[in-house]
Design a protein around this motif. Sequence first.
Motif, PDB file in Angstrom:
ATOM      1  N   ARG A 115     104.732 -37.443   6.957  1.00  0.00           N
ATOM      2  CA  ARG A 115     103.783 -37.052   5.908  1.00  0.00           C
ATOM      3  C   ARG A 115     104.493 -36.288   4.803  1.00  0.00           C
ATOM      4  O   ARG A 115     104.273 -36.547   3.609  1.00  0.00           O
ATOM      5  CB  ARG A 115     102.650 -36.212   6.502  1.00  0.00           C
ATOM      6  CG  ARG A 115     101.655 -36.982   7.351  1.00  0.00           C
ATOM      7  CD  ARG A 115     100.383 -36.185   7.600  1.00  0.00           C
ATOM      8  NE  ARG A 115     100.617 -34.997   8.390  1.00  0.00           N
ATOM      9  CZ  ARG A 115     100.497 -34.934   9.716  1.00  0.00           C
ATOM     10  NH1 ARG A 115     100.170 -36.029  10.406  1.00  0.00           N
ATOM     11  NH2 ARG A 115     100.690 -33.794  10.366  1.00  0.00           N
ATOM     12  N   LEU A 136     106.768 -38.637   2.743  1.00  0.00           N
ATOM     13  CA  LEU A 136     105.992 -39.467   1.829  1.00  0.00           C
ATOM     14  C   LEU A 136     105.524 -38.655   0.622  1.00  0.00           C
ATOM     15  O   LEU A 136     105.577 -39.123  -0.520  1.00  0.00           O
ATOM     16  CB  LEU A 136     104.791 -40.071   2.553  1.00  0.00           C
ATOM     17  CG  LEU A 136     105.075 -41.214   3.528  1.00  0.00           C
ATOM     18  CD1 LEU A 136     103.840 -41.506   4.372  1.00  0.00           C
ATOM     19  CD2 LEU A 136     105.525 -42.477   2.798  1.00  0.00           C
ATOM     20  N   VAL A 194      98.152 -39.560   1.502  1.00  0.00           N
ATOM     21  CA  VAL A 194      98.964 -39.588   2.718  1.00  0.00           C
ATOM     22  C   VAL A 194      98.084 -39.210   3.906  1.00  0.00           C
ATOM     23  O   VAL A 194      97.394 -38.191   3.877  1.00  0.00           O
ATOM     24  CB  VAL A 194     100.156 -38.625   2.601  1.00  0.00           C
ATOM     25  CG1 VAL A 194     100.933 -38.558   3.915  1.00  0.00           C
ATOM     26  CG2 VAL A 194     101.070 -39.050   1.458  1.00  0.00           C
ATOM     27  N   GLY A 218     100.758 -43.979   3.008  1.00  0.00           N
ATOM     28  CA  GLY A 218     100.319 -43.420   1.744  1.00  0.00           C
ATOM     29  C   GLY A 218     100.368 -44.472   0.655  1.00  0.00           C
ATOM     30  O   GLY A 218     100.919 -45.560   0.825  1.00  0.00           O
TER      31      GLY A 218
END
Length: 288
Positions: free
Chosen positions: A245, A248, A256, A271
């Motif tokens: 996460r 991204l 995300v 995402g």
Amino acid sequence: MSIAEALAAARSHGVARLDAQLMLAALLDRPRSWLIAHDEEPLDQTQGAVFAHWLTRRRDGEPLAYLLGEKEFHGLMLRLDPSVLIPRPETELLVDWGLRVLEARPSGSAGCRVIDLGTGSGAIALSIKHDCQTAEVTAVDASPTALAVAGRNSQALNLPITLARGSWWDAVPDQCFDLALANPPYIAAGDDHLAALRHEPQSALIALENGLADLDRIIAGAPVHLAAGGWLLLEHGHDQATWVRQRLAVSGFTDVQTLRDLAGIERCTGGRALPATTSAFRVVSPAV
């Protein structure tokens, strides 16, 4: 040797009865129900020799899917060999997420460009193509033997996809996609789980940098290969969701979010490449 005697031999080898029945069903080209009703039927000499060989391999831990040469995934029967990973039920979560992304597009999946990075047997790519016939699906793998397996599955299932050989995005220079999916290697070298996976291709399991190297490469290369609003969806290890996460987010992805599998494990994270109304992280449990 009769069917009943073959099942008894399997039991003496420590092979589960269901596994033995599935092997016999494949060997005799009969359903399991037939085996139960005809357990006095004999195996011929060749069949007996093959079954004995399979028992030894199964006792030594070789997966049943490699012995039978096939595995069901997302409603498709895929041919397999030890050059590719055996598709897992957890990966169907990734496929289902990808299908929802395509369905949510204003024009649906028509003309949508989809890429499966590290396709192996073609499980993800072919499942997407099966449910979204109008999508243009590309399947990438660095292994020529894996691409050959994916190609045979594509032909057998009459699901045309484009095959591209290369390492991740390097296989598709200057190409752009609306949806990218990947189940890359994410196990760290020396991980205790590898012992149970010794029959599967280690290059498809192990990644450097504590299991994060390939995830990192895919995320880093994604922005220039995704169309505006395109999604990148990744399967990862049970303890890697937070890192994915964050990676991204710093790479410019929004929306995300992470999906949990049926065991409650954070299994897939993805995402969008286009700024959205919210960029807050979300963790979503599967619908039941």
